[in-house]
Design an enzyme around this catalytic site. Structure first.
Site, PDB file in Angstrom:
ATOM      1  N   ASP A  77      -7.350   0.117  13.764  1.00  0.00           N
ATOM      2  CA  ASP A  77      -7.340  -0.914  12.740  1.00  0.00           C
ATOM      3  C   ASP A  77      -8.285  -0.474  11.620  1.00  0.00           C
ATOM      4  O   ASP A  77      -9.197   0.325  11.846  1.00  0.00           O
ATOM      5  CB  ASP A  77      -7.797  -2.241  13.355  1.00  0.00           C
ATOM      6  CG  ASP A  77      -8.053  -3.314  12.323  1.00  0.00           C
ATOM      7  OD1 ASP A  77      -7.135  -3.606  11.534  1.00  0.00           O
ATOM      8  OD2 ASP A  77      -9.178  -3.848  12.306  1.00  0.00           O
ATOM      9  N   ASP A  79      -9.701  -2.762   8.517  1.00  0.00           N
ATOM     10  CA  ASP A  79     -10.706  -3.691   8.013  1.00  0.00           C
ATOM     11  C   ASP A  79     -11.688  -4.121   9.091  1.00  0.00           C
ATOM     12  O   ASP A  79     -11.306  -4.661  10.130  1.00  0.00           O
ATOM     13  CB  ASP A  79     -10.021  -4.931   7.428  1.00  0.00           C
ATOM     14  CG  ASP A  79      -9.192  -4.612   6.196  1.00  0.00           C
ATOM     15  OD1 ASP A  79      -9.349  -3.507   5.651  1.00  0.00           O
ATOM     16  OD2 ASP A  79      -8.379  -5.468   5.794  1.00  0.00           O
TER      17      ASP A  79
END
Length: 324
Positions: A77, A79
């Site tokens: 991932d 962010d």
């Protein structure tokens, strides 16, 4: 990324949109995969040395990632996992400097970014607002133009926002000969720039429809978020011939539990409260880089604190409206 009009999601179910978004993202990722990008390492600092000493006192674990295992890959991932904050909000700052936003729009981006940093989680309403703004702004503009802007803004605002510990985890997979992919709700163009700057294999991201290199203002499927991320990883794994039980995934958000649950080696990085609880219940590995040096209570790869790389992220998102 060009897509025919019939791919737009207006009459499709939520599940169908997730599958469509995942498959579109996997196709885009394979087309733009980057191999052999150079990666620059930096010397270890005192905190990293101390963290490595702490890990040396923990029970020994089997070597991971496994060198030479070409059926394994890693999915990260973006962010708050790889990068502090959200790519879309960092990008807004650069656009404002270039007078692409009114002050009112900058204030909205600043509030959303402040919330993200303080809460440490993805707020659905804030993310939806940013996404809707992006789609309305991008319509009619060139993909190449936004890619160029993204490269510039990366150098100005985003290069120093990478979590060194997470970057070291990604490097451990690369050093083992495995492919490493970003998986993010940010536009695939944004994610591809970041992957290239970090020397990763490629990226899975939200696919905004374009025709002849011009954005239409619509998405292919839906944003690559939650279940759609899992669908993208599943589609890419099938296309690449990967064994998901041998793969690893890393995220900070409980929204990514579907993706984390797909792989045999899930990791909670800078986890929100719900993900931390889920990880502990399921004996997933944990790592938190937000509070400086921190002892690891659940095992992580030895490379997590060694050879950390301070460098580069980039963002380019469909966010372009010139002041008139």
């Amino acid at each position: 990324m060009a897509a025919p009009g019939w791919l737009t999601p207006r009459r499709r179910s939520a599940t169908a949109r997730s599958v469509l978004a995942g498959e579109a993202s996997a196709e885009a990722a394979r087309k733009t995969a980057l191999a052999g990008a150079p990666v620059v390492t930096e010397p270890e600092d005192e905190d990293e040395i101390l963290a490595a000493q702490e890990r040396a006192e923990e029970p020994a674990e089997p070597p991971f990632p496994v060198a030479g295992d070409d059926l394994a890959a890693a999915f990260f991932d973006l962010d708050n996992t790889v990068m502090q904050g959200a790519a879309i909000f960092h990008f807004g700052r650069g656009l404002y400097k270039r007078e692409f936003f009114r002050r009112r729009e900058l204030a909205r981006f600043a509030w959303q970014q402040a919330w993200f940093r303080l809460a440490g989680v993805e707020d659905p309403e804030h993310m939806q607002d940013a996404r809707d703004s992006a789609l309305s702004i991008v319509k009619g503009h060139k993909v190449s133009e936004l890619m160029t802007i993204g490269e510039e803004i990366y150098d100005e605002y985003m290069a120093e926002r990478i979590w060194p510990g997470t970057r070291a985890l990604a490097q451990a997979h690369l050093d083992a000969g495995q492919k490493v992919w970003l998986v993010t709700a940010a536009p695939v163009e944004t994610a591809t720039i970041i992957a290239r700057r970090l020397g990763l294999t490629g990226a899975l991201g939200t696919v905004a429809e374009s025709v002849d290199g011009i954005y239409t203002g619509r998405l292919v499927g839906e944003p690559l978020h939650g279940p759609a991320k899992a669908e993208a990883v599943r589609a890419l794994a099938a296309a690449e011939g990967l064994d998901l039980e041998r793969c690893a995934a890393y995220s900070d958000s409980h929204n990514d539990i579907p993706m984390l649950s797909l792989v045999g080696h899930p990791y909670a990085i800078n986890p929100d409260t719900k993900l931390r609880k889920h990880a502990r219940i399921n004996d997933w590995r944990l790592r938190d880089y937000r509070t400086g040096r921190k002892a690891v209570k659940v095992g992580v790869p030895a490379a997590a604190g060694v050879g950390a790389i301070a460098g580069g992220a980039a963002a380019a998102i469909a966010l372009h409206r010139r002041r008139k």
